[in-house]
Write a protein that holds these residues in place. Sequence first.
Motif, PDB file in Angstrom:
ATOM      1  N   ARG A  96       9.072   7.131 -14.134  1.00  0.00           N
ATOM      2  CA  ARG A  96      10.249   7.888 -14.576  1.00  0.00           C
ATOM      3  C   ARG A  96      11.088   8.337 -13.374  1.00  0.00           C
ATOM      4  N   GLU A  97      10.430   8.927 -12.385  1.00  0.00           N
ATOM      5  CA  GLU A  97      11.162   9.455 -11.217  1.00  0.00           C
ATOM      6  C   GLU A  97      11.817   8.308 -10.439  1.00  0.00           C
ATOM      7  N   SER A 147      18.563   4.375 -10.539  1.00  0.00           N
ATOM      8  CA  SER A 147      19.679   4.154 -11.480  1.00  0.00           C
ATOM      9  C   SER A 147      20.893   5.015 -11.156  1.00  0.00           C
ATOM     10  N   LEU A 180      12.758   5.306 -11.591  1.00  0.00           N
ATOM     11  CA  LEU A 180      13.890   4.739 -12.334  1.00  0.00           C
ATOM     12  C   LEU A 180      15.103   5.666 -12.242  1.00  0.00           C
ATOM     13  N   ASN A 181      14.869   6.962 -12.297  1.00  0.00           N
ATOM     14  CA  ASN A 181      15.996   7.903 -12.192  1.00  0.00           C
ATOM     15  C   ASN A 181      16.590   7.900 -10.790  1.00  0.00           C
ATOM     16  N   LEU A 212      20.603  10.011 -26.930  1.00  0.00           N
ATOM     17  CA  LEU A 212      19.769  11.111 -26.438  1.00  0.00           C
ATOM     18  C   LEU A 212      18.306  10.717 -26.503  1.00  0.00           C
ATOM     19  N   PRO A 265      25.382   7.259 -15.520  1.00  0.00           N
ATOM     20  CA  PRO A 265      24.969   8.314 -16.461  1.00  0.00           C
ATOM     21  C   PRO A 265      23.878   7.837 -17.417  1.00  0.00           C
ATOM     22  N   VAL A 266      22.760   7.454 -16.841  1.00  0.00           N
ATOM     23  CA  VAL A 266      21.576   6.999 -17.578  1.00  0.00           C
ATOM     24  C   VAL A 266      20.404   7.781 -17.011  1.00  0.00           C
ATOM     25  N   SER A 267      19.561   8.331 -17.882  1.00  0.00           N
ATOM     26  CA  SER A 267      18.444   9.125 -17.397  1.00  0.00           C
ATOM     27  C   SER A 267      17.196   8.834 -18.225  1.00  0.00           C
ATOM     28  N   VAL A 268      16.089   8.561 -17.535  1.00  0.00           N
ATOM     29  CA  VAL A 268      14.807   8.373 -18.210  1.00  0.00           C
ATOM     30  C   VAL A 268      14.176   9.750 -18.344  1.00  0.00           C
ATOM     31  N   VAL A 269      14.154  10.261 -19.567  1.00  0.00           N
ATOM     32  CA  VAL A 269      13.713  11.634 -19.807  1.00  0.00           C
ATOM     33  C   VAL A 269      12.188  11.725 -19.848  1.00  0.00           C
ATOM     34  N   ARG A 270      11.551  10.705 -20.421  1.00  0.00           N
ATOM     35  CA  ARG A 270      10.091  10.654 -20.489  1.00  0.00           C
ATOM     36  C   ARG A 270       9.649   9.200 -20.317  1.00  0.00           C
ATOM     37  N   GLU A 294      18.236   8.639 -22.115  1.00  0.00           N
ATOM     38  CA  GLU A 294      19.495   9.305 -22.486  1.00  0.00           C
ATOM     39  C   GLU A 294      20.622   8.614 -21.735  1.00  0.00           C
ATOM     40  N   TYR A 295      21.758   8.384 -22.393  1.00  0.00           N
ATOM     41  CA  TYR A 295      22.924   7.888 -21.650  1.00  0.00           C
ATOM     42  C   TYR A 295      24.240   8.281 -22.293  1.00  0.00           C
TER      43      TYR A 295
END
Lengths: 253, 253
Positions: free
Chosen positions: A77-78, A84, A80-81, A59, A88-93, A9-10
């Motif tokens: 995932r954790e 980063s 990378l989040n 999304l 405003p970039v988030s690895v959701v899965r 998501e970004y």
Amino acid sequence: MPRYALLVEYDGAPFVGWQRQHGGLSVQQVLEEAAAPLNGGVPARMMASGRTDAGVHALGQVVQLDLARDLPPERLREALNFHSRPHPVSVVRAARAPADWFARFSCIKRGYRYRILNRRARPALEAGRVWHVAPPLDAAAMHAAAQGLLGRHDFSAFRAAACQAKDALRTLDRLEVTRRGEEITVETEARSFLHHQVRNLVGTLVEVGFGRQPVSWPRALLEGRDRTAAGQTAPPEGLTFLFARYPERIDWQ
Amino acid sequence: MPRYALLVEYDGAPFVGWQRQHGGLSVQQVLEEAAAPLNGGVPARMMASGRTDAGVHALGQVVQLDLARDLPPERLREALNFHSRPHPVSVVRAARAPADWFARFSCIKRGYRYRILNRRARPALEAGRVWHVAPPLDAAAMHAAAQGLLGRHDFSAFRAAACQAKDALRTLDRLEVTRRGEEITVETEARSFLHHQVRNLVGTLVEVGFGRQPVSWPRALLEGRDRTAAGQTAPPEGLTFLFARYPERIDWQ
């Protein structure tokens, strides 16, 4: 080298787009650099299902990543989040992916949403996430016009001059225009899209919404194949990459 | 001096809150200064239905304004939106209001929405608009607990230390917790709220959502009337002032 899939998501506003390029920060650069500490200090190369333009949001962007290390997807995932931040970039899965899976080439369906705020007053809370169109739009006319574009066609009339695709033949599976109060949403799905295709379609449908062009106009443009005859390219901030679908089952964590 | 009602939307992030105060920019200051050119160069005094805190957003704040000049509401709205740029404040509607109408004292119902993003990954596109809560929340338990707080009670347990209201007796008409995918929404309505009441209610319900406290706990807290026993104050960015209702019919333009 284990391959991973990331669901990302970004907020597109601060970026030059998904892809790395000179003269600005890309989402790709943020994620590749966030992966470096997990990859022996070397940025890991990534590829996305859709190369979104500057200002376009996501999304459900899907990204492919080959990593030197084998890591549980949750930990990847954790990490990378963590690395980063504060972008405003988030690895959701995240998921392990087969070696013959490609975020871009294996994708069989992509979905986008375009949001228009249709009212006199400019947006405040949704600024940067909607296209502000002040004159009233007839969403039903836009929807009717959109239905004439479904199916397999040469979409040259709705393609950016800079588009690098070999041909303009695409199959548009869905192009739905709905109004909910002051907001008009255009939702579209296809196996793949040409560069600027969604934004050019929206810019053209808006001309029908204003009543400046008849419902039959977008279909006539399609058949004319002349980009210079179509509507403006709608601004990027209204567009969100929603999803990418694959024949493979991806075990998202 | 003609009185007007304004329906106002804002992103709370850059402001110290609705109300003017030293040490920062308020929504009130932005709007009052935007009205000055229409008021003989003097900032026009405004009053809001609800004095939102720093960081709290609004989609339907209602503001009262007495102006030296008689202007059609549409022109007032357009002029305020022109002069308040580039701040994320927008006058969505305007109306003439009777001289005995008050945005704050005539209001018979206020509505708020609180958004929680309940997933491991931090928010990207919705950053600043949701409270990020990573551990899983049981929204059904939160909703069940919320129902024990409806009705007329002394809400001292959920009131800010700085609250200036004479008493803590309030009637809570609605407190609804729903989940849609990763997002949990708390919607609430009352004639009026105490300072921090909604955020304290949400912070308390979240303890039930985590399973750290039983469903009966918020009701027991209410009866104990001890603020120090309740949950944390939920952060402001998840909160949006949704609407203010009046017995008078307001002819919004």
